[in-house]
Design an enzyme around this catalytic site. Structure first.
Site, PDB file in Angstrom:
ATOM      1  N   GLY A  28       0.863  -1.370  -0.218  1.00  0.00           N
ATOM      2  CA  GLY A  28      -0.167   0.132   0.197  1.00  0.00           C
ATOM      3  C   GLY A  28       0.209   1.004  -0.229  1.00  0.00           C
ATOM      4  O   GLY A  28       1.690   1.262  -0.292  1.00  0.00           O
ATOM      5  N   HIS A  31       2.389   4.194  -5.195  1.00  0.00           N
ATOM      6  CA  HIS A  31       3.341   5.626  -5.658  1.00  0.00           C
ATOM      7  C   HIS A  31       2.909   5.268  -7.296  1.00  0.00           C
ATOM      8  O   HIS A  31       3.152   4.117  -6.937  1.00  0.00           O
ATOM      9  CB  HIS A  31       4.466   5.952  -5.483  1.00  0.00           C
ATOM     10  CG  HIS A  31       5.449   5.124  -4.853  1.00  0.00           C
ATOM     11  ND1 HIS A  31       6.174   4.058  -5.747  1.00  0.00           N
ATOM     12  CD2 HIS A  31       6.319   4.476  -3.446  1.00  0.00           C
ATOM     13  CE1 HIS A  31       6.515   3.629  -5.523  1.00  0.00           C
ATOM     14  NE2 HIS A  31       6.839   3.532  -4.447  1.00  0.00           N
ATOM     15  N   GLY A  33       5.617   4.938  -9.074  1.00  0.00           N
ATOM     16  CA  GLY A  33       6.464   3.105  -9.182  1.00  0.00           C
ATOM     17  C   GLY A  33       5.371   1.990  -9.302  1.00  0.00           C
ATOM     18  O   GLY A  33       5.108   0.950  -9.538  1.00  0.00           O
ATOM     19  N   HIS A  34       4.525   1.720  -8.114  1.00  0.00           N
ATOM     20  CA  HIS A  34       3.482   1.064  -8.087  1.00  0.00           C
ATOM     21  C   HIS A  34       2.210   0.582  -9.132  1.00  0.00           C
ATOM     22  O   HIS A  34       2.365  -0.088  -9.861  1.00  0.00           O
ATOM     23  CB  HIS A  34       2.666   0.664  -6.656  1.00  0.00           C
ATOM     24  CG  HIS A  34       3.714   0.945  -5.706  1.00  0.00           C
ATOM     25  ND1 HIS A  34       3.555   1.529  -4.386  1.00  0.00           N
ATOM     26  CD2 HIS A  34       4.306  -0.257  -4.890  1.00  0.00           C
ATOM     27  CE1 HIS A  34       4.135   1.689  -3.619  1.00  0.00           C
ATOM     28  NE2 HIS A  34       4.854   0.431  -3.637  1.00  0.00           N
ATOM     29  N   GLY A 143       8.846  -5.428  -8.879  1.00  0.00           N
ATOM     30  CA  GLY A 143       9.845  -3.425  -9.729  1.00  0.00           C
ATOM     31  C   GLY A 143      11.143  -3.577  -9.130  1.00  0.00           C
ATOM     32  O   GLY A 143      11.883  -4.506  -8.129  1.00  0.00           O
ATOM     33  N   GLN A 144      12.298  -3.488 -10.150  1.00  0.00           N
ATOM     34  CA  GLN A 144      13.622  -3.801  -9.972  1.00  0.00           C
ATOM     35  C   GLN A 144      14.491  -2.997  -8.346  1.00  0.00           C
ATOM     36  O   GLN A 144      15.463  -2.923  -8.290  1.00  0.00           O
ATOM     37  CB  GLN A 144      14.507  -2.993 -11.659  1.00  0.00           C
ATOM     38  CG  GLN A 144      15.365  -2.787 -11.532  1.00  0.00           C
ATOM     39  CD  GLN A 144      16.279  -4.701 -10.946  1.00  0.00           C
ATOM     40  OE1 GLN A 144      15.840  -5.272 -11.446  1.00  0.00           O
ATOM     41  NE2 GLN A 144      17.787  -4.594 -10.841  1.00  0.00           N
ATOM     42  N   LYS A 145      13.816  -2.019  -8.121  1.00  0.00           N
ATOM     43  CA  LYS A 145      13.981  -1.461  -7.252  1.00  0.00           C
ATOM     44  C   LYS A 145      14.327  -2.342  -6.285  1.00  0.00           C
ATOM     45  O   LYS A 145      15.699  -1.780  -5.392  1.00  0.00           O
ATOM     46  CB  LYS A 145      13.176  -0.508  -6.501  1.00  0.00           C
ATOM     47  CG  LYS A 145      12.645   0.048  -5.326  1.00  0.00           C
ATOM     48  CD  LYS A 145      13.588   1.316  -5.330  1.00  0.00           C
ATOM     49  CE  LYS A 145      13.545   1.786  -3.222  1.00  0.00           C
ATOM     50  NZ  LYS A 145      12.609   1.869  -2.725  1.00  0.00           N
ATOM     51  N   ARG A 183       8.626   5.125   1.466  1.00  0.00           N
ATOM     52  CA  ARG A 183       9.315   5.324   2.943  1.00  0.00           C
ATOM     53  C   ARG A 183       9.663   6.896   2.451  1.00  0.00           C
ATOM     54  O   ARG A 183      10.674   7.441   3.612  1.00  0.00           O
ATOM     55  CB  ARG A 183      10.406   4.064   3.042  1.00  0.00           C
ATOM     56  CG  ARG A 183      10.178   3.454   3.829  1.00  0.00           C
ATOM     57  CD  ARG A 183      11.249   2.211   4.943  1.00  0.00           C
ATOM     58  NE  ARG A 183      11.142   1.432   5.276  1.00  0.00           N
ATOM     59  CZ  ARG A 183      11.002   0.128   4.963  1.00  0.00           C
ATOM     60  NH1 ARG A 183      10.822  -0.103   3.413  1.00  0.00           N
ATOM     61  NH2 ARG A 183       9.926  -0.538   5.513  1.00  0.00           N
TER      62      ARG A 183
END
Ligand code: PAF
Length: 276
Positions: A28, A31, A33-34, A143-145, A183
């Site tokens: 949840g 952002h 990215g999601h 995600g690659q993050k 974060r």
């Protein structure tokens, strides 16, 4: 868009759906990215499911489970145009009192995040395996993050013969390069600027390699010295590793994963790039 608040409701939906199902597991506080993962799932599948579950099992005792940002109403509004079902189970439904089972990937979890966050990946693989069992996706998007997370999940899917494809999506960044993360909201005003040091250090590594630097140790050292110039930054680790095994390398051999965890004030941030 349907919201399933129990495992039983999610299963019922799955049994009634036809066509391929793309799944985006999240904690949840969504952002862009999601949302890029959700868009990709939408493009590639007939049905899209997103889970929102802040998984207590992947947070260490001194980590931010209680304070992890939550805003379900906003999340649901963002998902509405792109999603068929949002799965939001309760802690009790996922982990009843007598819960006793764990899914563990060895090897890949010994290093990087796994070395500094004991038990973290045990929590991640366990919850993701449970979510896959309930949602029964054809494709799942990560995600690659969180480079190590996606590597560990791909290994779990392969080793346990799970019948789905894991798709890795590129890291989304703010204009100044900061990788998007829930974060980031912890960062205070002065710290937001300081947080750009992670991406700048990754760019420094890329530049050094493109200029022909082959000594991974020398690159790590230059990155360290660069980050240390930022007074708000505290390095947890800087890594240059083989992109498949995630083991540290001495000489640059491509593809290499350059990754780091750095605290900006009290906020722990991670970022990475793959040098191809
Ligand atoms: O990346 C995350 O948000 C979480 O680790 C995941 C994959 C949703 C499992 O809780």
């Amino acid at each position: 868009m349907k919201v399933a608040k129990t495992i039983a409701e999610m299963r019922e939906f799955r049994q009634e759906t036809e066509g391929t199902l793309g799944f985006v597991p999240t904690m949840g506080y969504l952002h862009d990215g999601h949302m890029s993962l959700v868009k990709m799932a939408r493009e590639e599948n007939q049905v899209v499911a997103v889970s929102i579950f802040v998984n207590p099992m992947q947070f260490g005792p001194r980590e931010d489970f209680k304070s992890y940002p939550r805003d379900t109403r906003r999340d649901l509004a963002l998902l509405e145009p792109l999603t068929d079902i949002v799965f939001m189970p309760s802690d009790k439904d996922m982990y009843p009192r007598d819960y006793d089972s764990w899914v563990e990937v060895k090897g890949l979890t010994d290093v990087l995040e796994g070395a500094v966050r004991p038990g973290h990946f045990l929590g991640v693989t366990t919850v993701v395996a449970k979510l896959f069992n309930v949602v029964q996706p054809d494709k799942a998007y990560f995600g690659q993050k969180d480079a190590q997370q996606v590597a560990v999940i791909k290994k779990m899917v392969k080793d346990l013969n799970m019948n789905l494809e894991v798709v890795t999506c590129p890291t989304l960044r703010e204009k100044d390069g900061l990788a998007m993360s829930s974060r980031n909201t912890y960062l205070k005003r002065g710290q937001r600027q300081a947080a750009t040091v992670l991406y700048k250090a990754l760019m420094l590594a890329e530049e050094l390699v493109s200029r022909g630097e082959n000594d991974a140790g020398a690159i790590r050292l230059e990155m360290k010295e660069f980050i240390e110039k930022e007074p708000e930054a505290n390095i947890e680790y800087i890594s240059i590793a083989d992109n498949a095994t995630l083991r540290e390398i001495h000489h640059i051999k491509l593809p290499a994963l350059v990754s780091m965890a750095v605290k900006i004030g009290k906020t722990r941030l991670i970022d990475n790039i793959v040098l191809e």
